[in-house]
Enzyme design. Sequence first.
Site, PDB file in Angstrom:
ATOM      1  N   GLU A 198       0.812   3.872   1.610  1.00 46.02           N
ATOM      2  CA  GLU A 198       1.170   4.375   2.943  1.00 46.02           C
ATOM      3  C   GLU A 198       2.305   3.556   3.542  1.00 46.02           C
ATOM      4  O   GLU A 198       3.153   4.084   4.274  1.00 46.02           O
ATOM      5  CB  GLU A 198      -0.073   4.373   3.858  1.00 46.02           C
ATOM      6  CG  GLU A 198      -1.040   5.477   3.445  1.00 46.02           C
ATOM      7  CD  GLU A 198      -2.503   5.217   3.756  1.00 46.02           C
ATOM      8  OE1 GLU A 198      -2.811   4.298   4.553  1.00 46.02           O
ATOM      9  OE2 GLU A 198      -3.351   5.923   3.186  1.00 46.02           O
ATOM     10  N   HIS A 250       0.864  -1.195   0.000  1.00 47.98           N
ATOM     11  CA  HIS A 250       0.000   0.000   0.000  1.00 47.98           C
ATOM     12  C   HIS A 250       0.900   1.246   0.000  1.00 47.98           C
ATOM     13  O   HIS A 250       1.973   1.247   0.611  1.00 47.98           O
ATOM     14  CB  HIS A 250      -0.906  -0.009   1.237  1.00 47.98           C
ATOM     15  CG  HIS A 250      -1.971   1.036   1.175  1.00 47.98           C
ATOM     16  ND1 HIS A 250      -1.721   2.353   1.513  1.00 47.98           N
ATOM     17  CD2 HIS A 250      -3.267   0.979   0.789  1.00 47.98           C
ATOM     18  CE1 HIS A 250      -2.832   3.048   1.347  1.00 47.98           C
ATOM     19  NE2 HIS A 250      -3.787   2.245   0.912  1.00 47.98           N
TER      20      HIS A 250
HETATM   21  C1  PEP Z   1      -6.756   3.323   0.283  1.00 51.40           C
HETATM   22  O1  PEP Z   1      -6.162   3.732   1.280  1.00 51.40           O
HETATM   23  O2  PEP Z   1      -6.417   2.253  -0.240  1.00 51.40           O
HETATM   24  C2  PEP Z   1      -7.823   4.141  -0.261  1.00 51.40           C
HETATM   25  C3  PEP Z   1      -8.251   3.873  -1.455  1.00 51.40           C
HETATM   26  O3  PEP Z   1      -8.282   5.149   0.543  1.00 51.40           O
HETATM   27  P1  PEP Z   1      -9.513   6.148   0.220  1.00 51.40           P
HETATM   28  O4  PEP Z   1     -10.662   5.279  -0.245  1.00 51.40           O
HETATM   29  O5  PEP Z   1      -9.795   6.808   1.523  1.00 51.40           O
HETATM   30  O6  PEP Z   1      -9.051   7.063  -0.831  1.00 51.40           O
END
Ligand code: PEP
Length: 233
Positions: free
Chosen positions: A91, A89
């Site tokens: 993050e 991901h």
């Molecule tokens: C994610 O973190 O994978 C994501 C898609 O977040 P959001 O839906 O909040 O954009």
Amino acid sequence: MKPLIVANWKMNPVTIKEAEELFNSVKHGVKDIESAETVICPPFIYLPLLKGLTLGAQDSYWEEKGAYTGEVSIAMLKEMGCKYVIIGHSERRKYFNETDEIVNRKVKTALDAGLIPIVCIGETEEEREMDKTEGVLEEEIKQGLDKVDVSKIVIAYEPIWAIGTGNPCDVEEAQRMKEIIQKMVLKNIRLLYGGSVKANNAEGYLKQAGFNGLLVGGASLDAKEFVEILNNS
Ligand code: PEP
């Protein structure tokens, strides 16, 4: 194949009570929905408490056990009933310095143990502005999926500039990116879109752009909104 709708709760909610309430509301809301496969990826510690929907983890480590303080192995996640695991991901890449090489190790370990990796790829706003999007994705795919049987994994295209910003990628542009990724990986790859998905835009990514599912962050913390996404899938 039914669309795969994956909830990434990230580091939420803060209490067990709230986690159980959210999970039970979603479970109640989806009980009659057969058109989509729902996966909930909560923080690790809630996994053993949540029963009755398909579970996934938000990350994993590649070693089976040992002196790796703070890490959780695939074997542990399997025992907790996980079917899927999110890997790479943005993050994790940004805040925990995960490289494509790390992603590759984690993907291989997950596959060897029988969990389905959901591998996230995507470009930053800056990379897009500098016309580097395709190069970035190509590199993430080439290194992150080196020697991986791609027919057994799920890829999530998540433009980083669309994550948590309320600024989703246009459906037409998402479709164009989907076709580029299919050319790079495999025509029949199971491909999700992620980035500010809400109930009012979910359908476009699935029915118009042709994605095989969605990875949902913020909106998955609101049971009503998330169930609405599932209803529209
Ligand atoms: C994610 O973190 O994978 C994501 C898609 O977040 P959001 O839906 O909040 O954009």
